[in-house]
Scaffold this motif. Structure first.
Motif, mmCIF file in Angstrom:
data_model
loop_
_atom_site.group_PDB
_atom_site.id
_atom_site.type_symbol
_atom_site.label_atom_id
_atom_site.label_comp_id
_atom_site.label_asym_id
_atom_site.label_seq_id
_atom_site.Cartn_x
_atom_site.Cartn_y
_atom_site.Cartn_z
ATOM 1 N N ARG A 1 0.830 -1.199 0.000
ATOM 2 C CA ARG A 1 0.000 0.000 0.000
ATOM 3 C C ARG A 1 0.867 1.252 0.000
ATOM 4 O O ARG A 1 2.019 1.233 0.400
ATOM 5 N N ALA A 2 0.260 2.355 -0.442
ATOM 6 C CA ALA A 2 0.899 3.673 -0.334
ATOM 7 C C ALA A 2 -0.146 4.611 0.259
ATOM 8 O O ALA A 2 -1.242 4.758 -0.284
ATOM 9 N N THR A 3 0.196 5.253 1.380
ATOM 10 C CA THR A 3 -0.770 6.044 2.125
ATOM 11 C C THR A 3 -0.246 7.461 2.329
ATOM 12 O O THR A 3 0.920 7.654 2.713
ATOM 13 N N LEU A 4 -1.104 8.439 2.082
ATOM 14 C CA LEU A 4 -0.752 9.834 2.358
ATOM 15 C C LEU A 4 -0.970 10.127 3.836
ATOM 16 O O LEU A 4 -2.051 9.859 4.386
ATOM 17 N N ARG A 5 0.040 10.692 4.467
ATOM 18 C CA ARG A 5 -0.059 11.051 5.879
ATOM 19 C C ARG A 5 0.380 12.505 6.056
ATOM 20 O O ARG A 5 1.410 12.901 5.502
ATOM 21 N N PRO A 6 -0.342 13.297 6.825
ATOM 22 C CA PRO A 6 0.047 14.689 7.035
ATOM 23 C C PRO A 6 1.230 14.807 7.990
ATOM 24 O O PRO A 6 1.429 13.951 8.856
ATOM 25 N N GLY A 7 2.033 15.856 7.811
ATOM 26 C CA GLY A 7 3.116 16.136 8.741
ATOM 27 C C GLY A 7 4.494 15.967 8.138
ATOM 28 O O GLY A 7 4.668 15.499 7.015
#
Length: 501
Positions: free
Chosen positions: A184-190
């Motif tokens: 998987r590839a997940t966008l995460r803030p920060g």
């Protein structure tokens, strides 16, 4: 301005599996870090987004002007001549901000890797792209050059996509991260640090939940087995009970005991426990925990029994227009030393001189900054010719540095990062008293760098770390050797001096 990836998939020809599949993400103006292990597809994704590769499936919308800046500094930008001939305000400001000298633009092949990288970035920014895909920009940059590049990249107002192992750059630049985790590839803030801490917390929680579910499944299964055995013993007792054939009342009581007695209740309870145990086992199996080959690195190496590991008398290295002045240097058995200095300041010259002075009793492990193709082939040949015990030890080190040992054994197509891990494993194989590592983080993914950091911090012997990675130096070293420029004589173009802090 936004860029949207929808169900994106890409496979290399003849590859057994896709590099990534069904990848979806939305990027806004500002910088996004692309994070993941070596070989997970980060650079491939940048090439697809920049239009250099065509995905097998999915879409990228809208159609924006994209520029790709490669990891390899030696690749001359196609727009270099146009940039060199441009004297507009933008071109001049980029030369000033990136400290590019005019003659560099006409002698690209003769420049250092750091100088070439600054020109690559200048040519990319000069085109004013909507999307700037930047791949490992700091591998060839010294500390001062990194600061120059940081400032130039901060001024970019479009959509920036950054693949990098430079934690300081990521923390200062990015506002979100696209993280490759397994398939998987997940966008995460920060920033990178914020995202890494979040992932660590989630992984710890997932492992805790998985362990709890497995423990509960084991307990329920054992209890179900105990009750089943108890029920079986009860049936045996009832079956073996001898009654007079004329004792109708006794036979009725026995029938009622079988139907309504404890063994009937036990049977139903056993069935319920078995169902609960199966559900708990299924829950444990379904708990997703991203695979890591090793969160820590075994402390390898040994402390010398001698009071001094290395001693270099005060000396001056001079060749042509170059001079490096070095005071008397001592390395004690447990010294953790960081060596910093600009590219071309003489760090490699100093390392070679130190190694030549080592007494035979001191076991040294050395990781060079780079190797050519012939050395690469020799390293892989040595691996295949080692004893099974030595090969197992080397591959165990590689695994702890967050890579799959099976890929190393395959040999032919191992990545630069995987080759670097094998080199470090070789340097550690003989339990060195002194470990010398020259830019060890080049080409390594984040998990590997963190494992390396753990190894260095716990290393029982002495080490000399040559690195532009300030975060790594700050966390692992208790002494700093710093090479700085000093006013040169008329006959010298470059004069450097080493100081100990």
């Amino acid at each position: 301005m936004q860029l949207t990836l929808s169900q994106l998939s890409y496979s290399y020809p003849q590859a057994a599996s896709p590099v990534f599949s069904d990848l979806s993400a939305t990027f806004s103006s500002g910088w996004t870090g692309i994070i993941g292990d070596n070989g997970c597809g980060k650079s491939t994704l940048l090439s697809v987004i920049a239009g250099r590769l065509t995905p097998q499936r999915g879409s990228i919308t809208p159609s924006l002007f994209s520029v790709y800046c490669p990891q390899d500094s030696t690749q001359e930008p196609e727009t270099l001549e146009d940039f060199a001939l441009d004297w507009s305000g933008l071109a001049l400001s980029l030369r000033r901000d990136l400290e590019i000298e005019e003659e560099w633009l006409w002698n690209y092949s003769t420049l250092s890797g750091g100088q070439q990288k600054r020109i690559q970035i200048a040519c990319a920014l000069w085109q004013q792209p909507d999307v700037f895909a930047l791949d490992e920009p700091t591998n060839d940059l010294d500390g001062e050059s990194r600061q120059v590049v940081y400032k130039a990249l901060q001024s970019f107002s479009g959509i920036g996509l950054l693949v990098s192992h430079d934690r300081r750059l990521l923390n200062n630049l990015v506002t979100q991260c696209l993280v490759f985790e397994g398939s998987r590839a997940t966008l995460r803030p920060g920033s990178y640090q914020q995202v890494a801490e979040q992932i660590s917390r989630e992984r710890t929680e997932a492992l805790r939940n998985q362990a709890t579910a497995r423990k509960e499944a084991t307990r329920l299964k054992a209890e179900a087995q105990r009750r089943s055995q108890e029920s079986a013993r009860s049936k045996d007792r009832l079956s073996g009970h001898q009654l007079n054939r004329h004792d109708n009342d006794g036979r009725e009581k026995l029938r009622l005991a079988r139907v309504t007695g404890k063994d009937g209740i036990a049977g139903r309870a056993t069935a319920a426990l078995t169902t609960r145990a199966e559900k708990a086992a299924a829950k444990a199996a379904s708990t997703v925990v991203a695979k890591r080959y090793g969160s820590t690195m075994t402390a390898s190496g040994s402390r010398s029994e001698s009071s001094t590991v290395a001693h270099l008398p005060a000396t001056t290295f001079q060749q042509g227009n170059f001079k490096l002045t070095v005071p008397e240097l001592w390395i004690s058995p447990s010294d953790h030393i960081g060596l910093q200095g600009r590219n071309g300041a003489g760090k490699t010259t100093l390392i070679r001189a130190l190694i030549e002075t080592l007494p035979p009793s001191v076991q040294v492990g050395y990781l060079p900054q780079s190797v050519d193709e012939s050395e690469r082939a020799a390293i892989l040949s040595r691996l295949n010719n080692r004893s099974s015990q030595e090969r197992g030890t080397l591959l165990s080190f590689v695994a702890q540095l967050n890579s799959d040992p099976e890929r190393i054994l395959e040999g032919g197509d191992i990545s630069p990062g995987e080759l670097r891990k094998l080199l470090l494993a070789e340097a550690l194989l003989n339990e060195p008293h002194l470990l010398i590592v020259d830019e060890p983080t080049n080409h390594l993914d984040m998990g590997s760098i963190e494992a390396l950091e753990t190894l260095l911090c716990s290393f029982p012997g002495a080490f000399l770390l040559v690195s532009h990675d300030a975060t790594l130096r700050d966390r692992c070293c208790d002494t700093t050797w710093s090479i700085q420029r000093e006013p040169a004589d008329d006959a010298l173009e470059e004069s450097w001096v080493l100081s100990v802090n």
